[in-house]
Write an enzyme that holds these catalytic residues in place. Structure first.
Site, mmCIF file in Angstrom:
data_model
loop_
_atom_site.group_PDB
_atom_site.id
_atom_site.type_symbol
_atom_site.label_atom_id
_atom_site.label_comp_id
_atom_site.label_asym_id
_atom_site.label_seq_id
_atom_site.Cartn_x
_atom_site.Cartn_y
_atom_site.Cartn_z
ATOM 1 N N GLU A 151 0.810 -1.231 0.000
ATOM 2 C CA GLU A 151 0.000 0.000 0.000
ATOM 3 C C GLU A 151 0.842 1.280 0.000
ATOM 4 O O GLU A 151 0.544 2.219 0.748
ATOM 5 C CB GLU A 151 -0.975 -0.006 1.181
ATOM 6 C CG GLU A 151 -2.044 -1.061 1.038
ATOM 7 C CD GLU A 151 -3.196 -0.957 2.041
ATOM 8 O OE1 GLU A 151 -3.116 -0.141 2.992
ATOM 9 O OE2 GLU A 151 -4.177 -1.710 1.869
ATOM 10 N N GLU A 155 -5.658 -8.333 -0.306
ATOM 11 C CA GLU A 155 -6.373 -7.931 0.922
ATOM 12 C C GLU A 155 -7.796 -7.610 0.524
ATOM 13 O O GLU A 155 -8.038 -6.704 -0.270
ATOM 14 C CB GLU A 155 -5.750 -6.691 1.576
ATOM 15 C CG GLU A 155 -4.517 -6.970 2.390
ATOM 16 C CD GLU A 155 -4.060 -5.746 3.198
ATOM 17 O OE1 GLU A 155 -4.907 -5.038 3.769
ATOM 18 O OE2 GLU A 155 -2.846 -5.510 3.226
HETATM 19 O O1 AHR Z 1 -5.499 -5.597 7.039
HETATM 20 C C1 AHR Z 1 -5.415 -4.443 7.792
HETATM 21 C C2 AHR Z 1 -4.629 -3.332 7.099
HETATM 22 O O2 AHR Z 1 -5.367 -2.884 6.002
HETATM 23 C C3 AHR Z 1 -3.290 -3.698 6.510
HETATM 24 O O3 AHR Z 1 -2.246 -3.601 7.418
HETATM 25 C C4 AHR Z 1 -3.111 -2.688 5.419
HETATM 26 O O4 AHR Z 1 -2.336 -3.178 4.357
HETATM 27 C C5 AHR Z 1 -4.530 -2.330 5.008
HETATM 28 O O5 AHR Z 1 -4.721 -0.976 4.951
#
Ligand code: AHR
Length: 503
Positions: free
Chosen positions: A173, A292
Site C-alpha cells: 500500500e 487484501e
Molecule cells: O489488514 C489491515 C490493514 O489494512 C493492513 O495492514 C493494510 O495493508 C490495510 O490498509
C-alpha cells in the site's frame, strides 16, 4: 418471491480454478499472531508455541496461500529482528499500529506454522523504510541453500533447508499517505522494478507482485497502476488490489452490492494493465493479486477501549461478523471466481482476530466467525473449471451502483460435479433461481447448504465467545430437479452452495 435464471454451459469456461485464489493473510497486527496463531502458554500450544485449536480451525478453512508479515506493519519491518535465538531478538516499536513487536514469532516460526497448515507463503518485503539490498538479503536468507552470508546465517539459526518462498510482494500500500515510506507512483515504480530485477537475479523462479491501489476510491487509482506498470512491467508478474467494505448506517443496499464494486475494480485494473501491455508492446500479461479483501467496519474506532500506545498485541479491529457480512463475503468470493481468468491470487484479510475469519481468546477458546463459512465451502468445493455464468435476475435499486441483481452467482464444473454458489440479497423475500443442467453430465442434486437467519435470529446474529455455533450452514431443502432444470429457492438474505451429480 424474487426470481432469477442462470445460463451455464460446460463449453463456456473462465478457466481452471486458480489454486491460490483462496488465500488468507497473517499480519503482525493486534492479536493475529500473538494469542491468535501463537501462544506458547495456551493449554493447546504445541512444541512450537502454536495454538493447535487455531491450527485445526485453520486447516479446516484450508487457505491455499497466506500473505505475511504485513500489511502496514511490513513497511517498518526489519526482518533481521525476527530471526535467530529468541532471547536475543529486540522489542521494536511498530509505527503502523503504535504497538510493540516482541519478535518472539518470526520467519522460522511462520515457516513452521505454514508447513503445519499445509499452505504456501506469500512474503512481503519492506519497501517503505528499506529497499533493494534488504529485500535481496531476505531472499538470500529464505531461498539460497548454502555457502553465502545469509543462507549460512539461516542454517546457523537452525533452519537447515531453505524456506523456498516463490511468491513475493514488493511492499504494501505505498500509494497510501498512511503508509510508512509512502511514495509517488513514479518513485515506487522505479523501486519495484529495480528491486524485482535484483531479486530475480538471486532466484529466477520467484513470482513478484507490484503494489496496486489500496482501494478503488483512492484519488490516484488508475494513474497509479498505469505509472507503476509502465516502469516495472518487465520485472513483475502481478499487480495487487485491496478492498474493504462495510455497512454504513442506513446504507444496507449499497453494502449488499459490494461485489459490484469489486467487479468494477477488477475490470478496471485489468483494462489498465492491458493498456500498458499494448502501449509497451509486451507479450506477457500482468495478472491480479487481490491480496487484501474483506468486510471491515473501518469507520468504527480501530483500537478497543483501554488500549494504550505501545501495548503488546492489543485488541485492534476485532470485528464481529454477522449473517449479513457472511452473505456479502459470499458475493465477494463469487466476484473473485468470476474473474479468475485474471485474478490468480486472493487473500481474505485477516486470518485470526484482526478482521478475522477466526477468533480466539488468550488462554481461552477459538471459533469460526460467520464469514469463515463461505470461504471454507468455496475453497473446498470450487473444483475444475470456473464457468461463465450469465445471470438474469430481478433487481433492486442502489444509490451507488444503480439497479443491482438480487441474485448473485458463480459456478464450477469438474466433469462430475456442477457446483453453484448463490446469494440472495433481498432482505425480505426468498428468491427462486433456475439452474439449467442440460449439457452437464449431472442429473440429480448431490448436496445443498445454506447460511441464513434461522428461527429467533436476525441478519445481525454473530458467533461470539461462549456461543460459537449461532451462524453456520444448514441443509437447504428447497431444491427440485426436473428434466434438466433445477430450481433452488433461497431464503431471504442468504448464501448457498448447491451441487449436482450423476446417478
Ligand atoms: O489488514 C489491515 C490493514 O489494512 C493492513 O495492514 C493494510 O495493508 C490495510 O490498509
Amino acid at each position: 418471491m424474487r426470481t432469477a435464471r442462470l445460463a451455464l454451459d460446460p463449453a463456456f469456461t473462465v478457466g481452471p480454478v486458480p489454486r491460490r485464489l483462496f488465500g488468507s493473510f497473517v499480519e503482525h497486527m493486534g492479536r493475529c499472531v500473538y494469542t491468535g496463531i501463537f501462544e506458547p502458554d495456551h493449554p493447546s500450544a504445541d512444541e512450537d508455541g502454536l495454538r493447535t485449536d487455531v491450527l485445526e480451525l485453520t486447516k479446516e478453512l484450508g487457505p491455499t496461500v497466506v500473505r505475511y508479515p504485513g500489511g502496514n506493519f511490513v513497511s517498518g519491518f526489519e526482518w533481521e529482528d525476527s530471526v535467530g535465538p529468541r532471547e536475543e531478538r529486540p522489542r521494536r516499536i511498530d509505527r503502523a499500529w503504535r504497538s510493540v513487536e516482541t519478535n518472539q514469532f518470526g520467519l522460522a516460526e511462520f515457516d513452521a506454522w505454514a508447513r503445519k497448515v499445509g499452505t504456501e507463503t506469500m512474503m512481503a518485503v519492506n519497501l517503505g523504510t528499506r529497499g533493494l539490498q534488504e529485500a535481496c538479503d531476505l531472499l538470500e536468507y529464505t531461498n539460497l541453500d548454502s555457502g553465502t552470508k545469509f543462507s549460512e546465517l539461516r542454517k546457523a539459526h537452525g533452519s537447515k533447508d531453505p524456506f523456498d518462498i516463490k511468491l513475493w510482494c514488493l511492499g504494501n500500500e505505498l500509494d497510501g499517505p498512511w503508509q510508512t515510506g509512502h511514495k509517488t507512483a513514479a518513485e515506487y515504480g522505479r523501486l519495484a522494478a529495480e528491486t524485482g530485477m535484483a531479486m530475480r537475479s538471486i532466484d529466477p523462479d520467484i513470482e513478484l507482485v507490484a503494489v496496486g491501489s489500496s482501494s478503488r476510491s483512492m484519488p490516484t487509482f488508475g494513474e497509479w497502476e498505469q505509472t507503476v506498470l509502465e516502469l516495472s512491467y518487465h520485472a513483475v508478474d502481478y499487480i495487487s488490489l485491496h478492498a474493504y467494505y462495510e455497512e454504513k448506517p442506513g446504507d444496507t443496499k449499497n453494502f449488499l452490492a459490494s461485489a459490484v464494486d469489486m467487479d468494477l475494480f477488477i475490470e478496471q485494473v485489468v483494462a489498465t494493465a492491458d493498456a500498458v501491455r499494448a502501449k509497451g508492446k509486451h507479450n506477457k500479461k500482468i495478472n491480479l493479486s487481490f491480496d487484501e479483501w474483506n468486510v471491515w467496519y473501518q469507520s468504527r474506532p480501530h483500537h478497543a477501549e483501554g488500549v494504550q500506545p505501545w501495548d503488546v498485541a492489543p485488541r485492534v479491529i476485532e470485528d464481529e461478523y454477522s449473517i449479513t457480512d457472511a452473505v456479502v463475503v459470499g458475493t465477494l468470493l463469487n466476484s473473485l471466481l468470476r474473474h479468475s481468468d485474471r485474478v490468480h491470487i486472493g487473500a481474505q484479510a485477516q486470518l485470526v482476530n484482526v478482521i478475522g475469519l477466526l477468533r480466539s481468546e488468550a488462554g481461552g477458546e477459538a471459533w469460526k466467525q460467520s464469514i469463515a463459512h463461505p470461504f471454507e465451502q468455496m475453497r473446498k468445493l470450487a473444483r475444475g473449471n470456473v464457468l461463465q455464468v450469465v445471470t438474469t435476475s430481478d433487481t433492486y435499486e442502489t444509490g451507488n451502483f444503480g439497479d443491482v441483481d438480487v441474485v448473485d452467482a458463480s459456478a464450477t464444473y469438474d466433469d462430475e460435479t456442477l457446483t453453484v454458489f448463490l446469494a440472495n440479497r433481498d432482505l425480505e423475500d426468498p428468491a427462486s433461481v433456475e439452474v439449467p443442467l442440460r449439457g452437464f453430465d449431472v442429473d440429480r442434486l448431490a448436496e445443498a447448504k445454506v447460511l441464513a437467519a434461522t428461527e429467533g435470529q436476525d441478519r445481525h446474529t454473530t458467533n461470539r465467545d461462549g456461543d460459537h455455533q449461532q451462524v453456520g450452514l444448514r441443509r437447504l431443502d428447497d431444491v427440485t430437479v426436473t428434466e434438466g432444470l433445477a430450481t433452488v429457492v433461497l431464503p431471504p438474505l442468504s448464501w448457498a452452495v448447491v451441487q449436482f451429480r450423476k446417478g
